[in-house]
Design a protein around this motif. Structure first.
Motif, PDB file in Angstrom:
ATOM      1  N   VAL A   1      82.302  17.486  15.154  1.00 14.95           N
ATOM      2  CA  VAL A   1      83.525  17.852  15.859  1.00 14.95           C
ATOM      3  C   VAL A   1      83.334  19.060  16.769  1.00 14.95           C
ATOM      4  CG1 VAL A   1      85.033  16.899  14.102  1.00 14.95           C
ATOM      5  CG2 VAL A   1      84.270  19.265  13.890  1.00 14.95           C
ATOM      6  N   GLY A   2      82.161  19.620  16.833  1.00 13.83           N
ATOM      7  CA  GLY A   2      81.965  20.765  17.711  1.00 13.83           C
ATOM      8  C   GLY A   2      80.505  21.167  17.771  1.00 13.83           C
ATOM      9  N   GLY A   3      80.229  22.249  18.542  1.00 19.83           N
ATOM     10  CA  GLY A   3      78.880  22.772  18.635  1.00 19.83           C
ATOM     11  C   GLY A   3      77.970  21.903  19.481  1.00 19.83           C
ATOM     12  N   THR A   4      76.659  22.105  19.307  1.00 22.69           N
ATOM     13  CA  THR A   4      75.687  21.374  20.110  1.00 22.69           C
ATOM     14  C   THR A   4      75.706  19.878  19.801  1.00 22.69           C
ATOM     15  OG1 THR A   4      73.960  21.813  18.463  1.00 22.69           O
ATOM     16  CG2 THR A   4      74.174  23.373  20.284  1.00 22.69           C
ATOM     17  N   ALA A   5      76.052  19.498  18.572  1.00 19.85           N
ATOM     18  CA  ALA A   5      76.075  18.086  18.219  1.00 19.85           C
ATOM     19  C   ALA A   5      77.100  17.330  19.045  1.00 19.85           C
ATOM     20  CB  ALA A   5      76.368  17.913  16.732  1.00 19.85           C
ATOM     21  N   LEU A   6      78.248  17.955  19.317  1.00 25.90           N
ATOM     22  CA  LEU A   6      79.272  17.314  20.134  1.00 25.90           C
ATOM     23  C   LEU A   6      78.765  17.095  21.554  1.00 25.90           C
ATOM     24  CD1 LEU A   6      82.153  16.270  20.394  1.00 25.90           C
ATOM     25  CD2 LEU A   6      82.880  18.609  20.948  1.00 25.90           C
ATOM     26  N   MET A   7      78.057  18.086  22.096  1.00 22.68           N
ATOM     27  CA  MET A   7      77.463  17.921  23.420  1.00 22.68           C
ATOM     28  C   MET A   7      76.412  16.818  23.404  1.00 22.68           C
ATOM     29  SD  MET A   7      77.208  18.589  26.580  1.00 22.68           S
ATOM     30  CE  MET A   7      78.276  20.024  26.742  1.00 22.68           C
ATOM     31  N   GLY A   8      75.631  16.738  22.331  1.00 17.13           N
ATOM     32  CA  GLY A   8      74.643  15.673  22.206  1.00 17.13           C
ATOM     33  C   GLY A   8      75.289  14.306  22.180  1.00 17.13           C
ATOM     34  N   ASP A   9      76.409  14.180  21.464  1.00 14.10           N
ATOM     35  CA  ASP A   9      77.135  12.913  21.425  1.00 14.10           C
ATOM     36  C   ASP A   9      77.643  12.527  22.813  1.00 14.10           C
ATOM     37  OD1 ASP A   9      76.665  12.886  18.725  1.00 14.10           O
ATOM     38  OD2 ASP A   9      78.692  13.516  18.169  1.00 14.10           O
ATOM     39  N   PHE A  10      78.177  13.507  23.537  1.00 10.93           N
ATOM     40  CA  PHE A  10      78.686  13.254  24.882  1.00 10.93           C
ATOM     41  C   PHE A  10      77.561  12.806  25.820  1.00 10.93           C
ATOM     42  CE2 PHE A  10      79.348  14.847  29.216  1.00 10.93           C
ATOM     43  CZ  PHE A  10      80.498  14.141  29.573  1.00 10.93           C
ATOM     44  N   LEU A  11      76.410  13.471  25.735  1.00 12.40           N
ATOM     45  CA  LEU A  11      75.282  13.109  26.599  1.00 12.40           C
ATOM     46  C   LEU A  11      74.761  11.711  26.275  1.00 12.40           C
ATOM     47  CD1 LEU A  11      73.338  16.498  26.684  1.00 12.40           C
ATOM     48  CD2 LEU A  11      74.557  15.409  28.583  1.00 12.40           C
ATOM     49  N   ALA A  12      74.760  11.335  24.996  1.00  9.74           N
ATOM     50  CA  ALA A  12      74.328   9.988  24.620  1.00  9.74           C
ATOM     51  C   ALA A  12      75.273   8.943  25.195  1.00  9.74           C
ATOM     52  CB  ALA A  12      74.261   9.867  23.099  1.00  9.74           C
ATOM     53  N   LEU A  13      76.581   9.224  25.171  1.00  9.91           N
ATOM     54  CA  LEU A  13      77.553   8.301  25.748  1.00  9.91           C
ATOM     55  C   LEU A  13      77.381   8.197  27.261  1.00  9.91           C
ATOM     56  CD1 LEU A  13      79.924   6.450  25.114  1.00  9.91           C
ATOM     57  CD2 LEU A  13      81.460   8.406  25.451  1.00  9.91           C
ATOM     58  N   ALA A  14      77.075   9.330  27.900  1.00  6.28           N
ATOM     59  CA  ALA A  14      76.786   9.313  29.333  1.00  6.28           C
ATOM     60  C   ALA A  14      75.547   8.467  29.614  1.00  6.28           C
ATOM     61  CB  ALA A  14      76.583  10.741  29.848  1.00  6.28           C
ATOM     62  N   GLY A  15      74.552   8.553  28.721  1.00  4.93           N
ATOM     63  CA  GLY A  15      73.355   7.725  28.862  1.00  4.93           C
ATOM     64  C   GLY A  15      73.683   6.247  28.809  1.00  4.93           C
ATOM     65  N   ALA A  16      74.687   5.863  28.015  1.00  5.72           N
ATOM     66  CA  ALA A  16      75.122   4.467  27.939  1.00  5.72           C
ATOM     67  C   ALA A  16      75.701   4.011  29.274  1.00  5.72           C
ATOM     68  CB  ALA A  16      76.155   4.295  26.830  1.00  5.72           C
ATOM     69  N   PHE A  17      76.490   4.861  29.897  1.00  2.97           N
ATOM     70  CA  PHE A  17      77.080   4.527  31.196  1.00  2.97           C
ATOM     71  C   PHE A  17      75.989   4.341  32.252  1.00  2.97           C
ATOM     72  CE2 PHE A  17      78.558   5.980  35.354  1.00  2.97           C
ATOM     73  CZ  PHE A  17      79.626   5.117  35.582  1.00  2.97           C
ATOM     74  N   PHE A  18      75.017   5.251  32.274  1.00  2.00           N
ATOM     75  CA  PHE A  18      73.975   5.191  33.302  1.00  2.00           C
ATOM     76  C   PHE A  18      73.044   3.988  33.108  1.00  2.00           C
ATOM     77  CE2 PHE A  18      74.710   9.961  33.429  1.00  2.00           C
ATOM     78  CZ  PHE A  18      75.488   9.890  34.576  1.00  2.00           C
ATOM     79  N   ILE A  19      72.729   3.642  31.851  1.00  2.00           N
ATOM     80  CA  ILE A  19      71.855   2.484  31.638  1.00  2.00           C
ATOM     81  C   ILE A  19      72.575   1.204  32.012  1.00  2.00           C
ATOM     82  CG2 ILE A  19      72.416   1.916  29.232  1.00  2.00           C
ATOM     83  CD1 ILE A  19      68.887   2.060  30.773  1.00  2.00           C
ATOM     84  N   ALA A  20      73.903   1.189  31.893  1.00  2.00           N
ATOM     85  CA  ALA A  20      74.685   0.023  32.309  1.00  2.00           C
ATOM     86  C   ALA A  20      74.561  -0.182  33.823  1.00  2.00           C
ATOM     87  CB  ALA A  20      76.149   0.186  31.908  1.00  2.00           C
ATOM     88  N   GLY A  21      74.649   0.908  34.582  1.00  2.00           N
ATOM     89  CA  GLY A  21      74.465   0.802  36.033  1.00  2.00           C
ATOM     90  C   GLY A  21      73.087   0.297  36.397  1.00  2.00           C
TER      91      GLY A  21
END
Length: 292
Positions: free
Chosen positions: A148-168
């Protein structure tokens, strides 16, 4: 007498083998102490050096015939791939293997939407149910690792962004692979991806060298096992199956990554993760069987 021709390989079997190769990438990344951008850049550079000689010896004519428009689209695909590696590999440094590989596999949501918007590719209700089942199962695999916070939350967000970019990346490749042979296409995509990543390192003032022999060995392993035997096979499959098929089959990756994380990193999967793996396999079976 009719000439007997060898039977074409089943793209679904080949895809599953490719996913098994890709599943090792998160473990290799965790064993490297190099910056995420450097891992990404050297992975693609080593891949380019492996396929480059073959392309120039056997496919120079095909390379020269690629239109300017297709070349730009291939470079755009490489840009999306670079963004995928930069965001996802960074996420592995910030959150767990399970959470990162689960979130990056949310790409079917973006791929199915993109296939409908750009290519008017429909999907049956039964196949869609398989997609949703696999996506839910993939979320279960990593739900106990979500923070719910800290670096792990940023890591989760970046992984989700990676999903969007691989879809493109997959959506562009789906269209280009109808006109461009595999190796010329991957050479342009991987080459542009490498240049974008190296440029990113320079702009972020990340040293390009030197790194330990262990790191260079990891870069090579990522290039050979995860890119040549993984992503290159995905590109091969795009000529024979829709982009969302490639994406949904890649949902097997969290299962392989979770198992390897247990063996090598001591990350023990919980009951929710095991349930999620069962759901992923069930969803894959529904999707593939109803898509034939």
């Amino acid at each position: 007498m009719q000439e007997h021709r060898p039977k074409a390989p089943n793209p679904y079997i080949i895809l599953i083998l490719a996913v098994l190769s890709v599943s090792t990438s998160s473990i290799f990344v965790r064993y490297s102490d190099a910056p995420a951008m450097i891992i990404s850049a050297y992975r693609m550079l080593f891949t380019l050096l492996m396929i480059g000689p073959v392309v120039f010896v056997k496919h120079r004519e095909e390379l020269a015939k690629i239109s300017g428009r297709d070349m730009l689209y291939a470079i755009a695909s490489g840009f999306f791939l670079a963004l995928h590696f930069a965001t996802w590999i960074t996420s592995l440094k910030l959150t767990t293997v399970s959470a990162s590989t689960v979130l990056v596999q949310m790409s079917p949501i973006f791929v199915v939407a993109g296939s409908f918007i750009f290519f008017k590719e429909g999907i049956s209700k039964a196949s869609l149910m398989g997609v949703l089942t696999a996506v839910v199962g993939s979320a279960f695999v990593g739900i106990t690792d979500f923070k719910v916070g800290g670096t792990a939350l940023m890591g989760d967000f970046l992984a989700l962004a990676g999903a969007f970019f691989i879809a493109g990346y997959l959506l562009i490749g789906r269209e280009l692979r109808k006109r461009i042979m595999l190796l010329p296409y991957t050479f342009i995509v991987y080459g542009s991806c490498t240049l974008f990543l190296l440029l990113g390192c320079i702009l972020m003032d990340i040293p390009l060298y030197p790194y330990s022999p262990n790191n260079y060995a990891i870069f090579f392993a990522l290039a050979f096992f995860c890119t040549i035997l993984g992503h290159t096979v995905f590109n091969w499959a795009l000529k024979y199956v829709p982009a969302y098929t490639v994406s949904i089959c890649s949902l097997l990756e969290p299962i392989g990554a979770t198992f390897l994380a247990f063996l090598f990193l001591g990350e023990v999967p919980g009951l929710m993760q095991i349930l999620g793996q069962i759901l992923v396999l069930t969803g894959l079976y529904i999707f593939i069987s109803k898509s034939k």
